[in-house]
Design a protein around this motif. Sequence first.
Motif, short mmCIF file in Angstrom:
data_model
loop_
_atom_site.label_atom_id
_atom_site.label_comp_id
_atom_site.label_asym_id
_atom_site.label_seq_id
_atom_site.Cartn_x
_atom_site.Cartn_y
_atom_site.Cartn_z
N GLU A 252 1.24 -18.07 -19.68
CA GLU A 252 1.68 -17.77 -18.33
C GLU A 252 2.97 -18.47 -17.90
OE1 GLU A 252 -1.14 -19.36 -19.26
OE2 GLU A 252 -1.57 -21.08 -18.00
N HIS B 242 -4.55 -11.21 -15.96
CA HIS B 242 -4.87 -12.63 -16.14
C HIS B 242 -3.60 -13.49 -16.04
CE1 HIS B 242 -7.25 -15.99 -18.02
NE2 HIS B 242 -6.02 -16.38 -18.35
N GLU B 243 -2.59 -13.15 -16.81
CA GLU B 243 -1.38 -13.99 -16.85
C GLU B 243 -0.62 -13.93 -15.53
OE1 GLU B 243 -1.40 -15.95 -19.19
OE2 GLU B 243 -2.69 -14.90 -20.62
N HIS C 185 -2.07 -16.20 -12.98
CA HIS C 185 -1.66 -17.60 -13.22
C HIS C 185 -0.37 -17.96 -12.50
CE1 HIS C 185 -4.41 -19.39 -16.03
NE2 HIS C 185 -4.20 -18.52 -16.99
N GLU D 149 -7.68 -21.53 -15.32
CA GLU D 149 -8.31 -20.48 -16.13
C GLU D 149 -9.47 -19.77 -15.42
OE1 GLU D 149 -6.69 -19.40 -18.36
OE2 GLU D 149 -5.43 -21.06 -19.03
N ALA E 26 -7.70 -17.42 -13.03
CA ALA E 26 -7.10 -16.24 -13.68
C ALA E 26 -8.19 -15.29 -14.14
CB ALA E 26 -6.21 -16.68 -14.83
N TYR F 68 -13.00 -20.96 -18.42
CA TYR F 68 -12.69 -19.57 -18.10
C TYR F 68 -13.85 -18.90 -17.35
CZ TYR F 68 -8.56 -19.68 -21.16
OH TYR F 68 -7.35 -19.95 -21.72
#
Length: 530
Positions: free
Chosen positions: A275, A298-299, A302, A321, A324, A381
Amino acid sequence: MKHRSLTSLFAILLLTTVVKAQVPGSAIDVQHYTYQLQLSDANDEIKGDAAISIKFLKAVSSFKLDLVKQNAGKGMLVSSVKEDGKEVKFSQENESLIIDGAAKAASIHTINISYSGIPADGLIISANKFGHRTFFGDNWPNRAHNWLPCVDDPADKASLEFIITAPAHYQVVANGIKIDEKAIGNDLKTTHFKETAQLASKIFVIGVADFAIDNPGTPDGIPVYTYVFPENKEVGFKSYSVAKEILPFYISKFGPYAYKKLANVQSKTRYGGLENASAIFYFENSVGDKGIEELMAHEIAHQWFGDAAGEDNFCDLWLSEGFATYMTNYYLENKYGPDTLKKRMRKDRVTVLNFERRSKTPVVDTTKKNNLMALLNANSYQKGGWVLHMLRNKIGDNNFWKGIRAYYAKYNGGNAGTDDFRRVMEQASGDDLKPFFKQWLFTPGTPNLDIQWVVGEDGNSGNLTITQQQATPFVFNIDLVINGQQRSVPVSEKVTKIKTGKPGSLSVDPDVKLLGSFAVTGPPGFTYPR
Ligand SMILES: [Zn+2]
């Protein structure tokens, strides 16, 4: 005009509240890095000149920066350290550059460091899958000091510039905005990127390769770029363009994007995605991959959580995490419907429970300081994501999103710990969340429930017993659908008993709101749809 002056006084107070962005207890707080790097096609040596502006928080006679010294042909050799053109004494030890320079508390000094060498790690110089030479930064968690002198710790954030001189056939991408690009003769080109936002070294980046570049859109005034290898141009431009949907969705939910552009880059990162602020790197075969939308969601999440509002210590990695992971589920929930969220939370729950069998550690894990890669686990996560999911259900959608926005607004440009996040969420909800945070984030394990349903003595009723089998009893509510009627059962003791009608059908946690495992038994004829 009373109200107005009060409001503006409040605004000034808010503006002057500086969020923490330096290593606790350290004598130095880096303000700005300017890295001039020369790259070549002849060999893998890089030549660097770093100008580092440092604020001294204490008086010192010497101080140190992180930089890996030369060893067995790799690493960085420093040739000079200067301040205002004057030589300063220095030495190199393993991964440190020690500079003998006295400084007074609260003074700011700019130090110039000249160095060269072949990076042992951190800047990956290799051929891509089409056989073409590429250079990709890949710093997480603390690999930046293999090629950049810096404070290689997420706690110290600073603005930065990259001025890259490389063979003219390459395209260069980095954090921030491209402010200059010019040919300098000898088939060389200098490209200058500048980022004014505060970044941690884990997300400093450059990418230098033969790229095909696209601009699929400029949502909310933020230009989105795609950088892919020319051979993957057609598929890459199409598959990466979903970023232009994800970015404005997050802006509407979390608050303004912290950077001036968003580049999505096909790269040689060792991770699925990394990220890097405003220049996200994806694995080489991400182009056309069926998981690309999820990976990008997800990225891109971030950029708010992990990049702009960072964790001040890797043991709080779930603030990156877990966020994200959950924001990806939230984005997909909004795009594809609530069943998508349920399905993903179920899958994440299985991942957490499988991990828990092997590792009895809490989410906030202070035992892995020397093995940061081990923190890339289901606790950080999926369990982190599940904690946000349960918090959302506990305090309600309105309070939850109010809190998330407030947390981002407060820590954008700085760093937070788990307790900082808790305090913001307590303010948003008005609830005391200490017990909730303690059991889900600082205690290992999850509720492991044995649920037994038996026919009552009169033959016409039932007794349902919920037994918590894990070491520490948790406090939570569990949704049960008993003979077609849903109820929320509060559980706090090791054993909870409830009276029911004659056992018929039972469904446990139908809306997927509790992180735990459930073993259910009942009398002959009872049904337990899963
Ligand atoms: Zn991540």
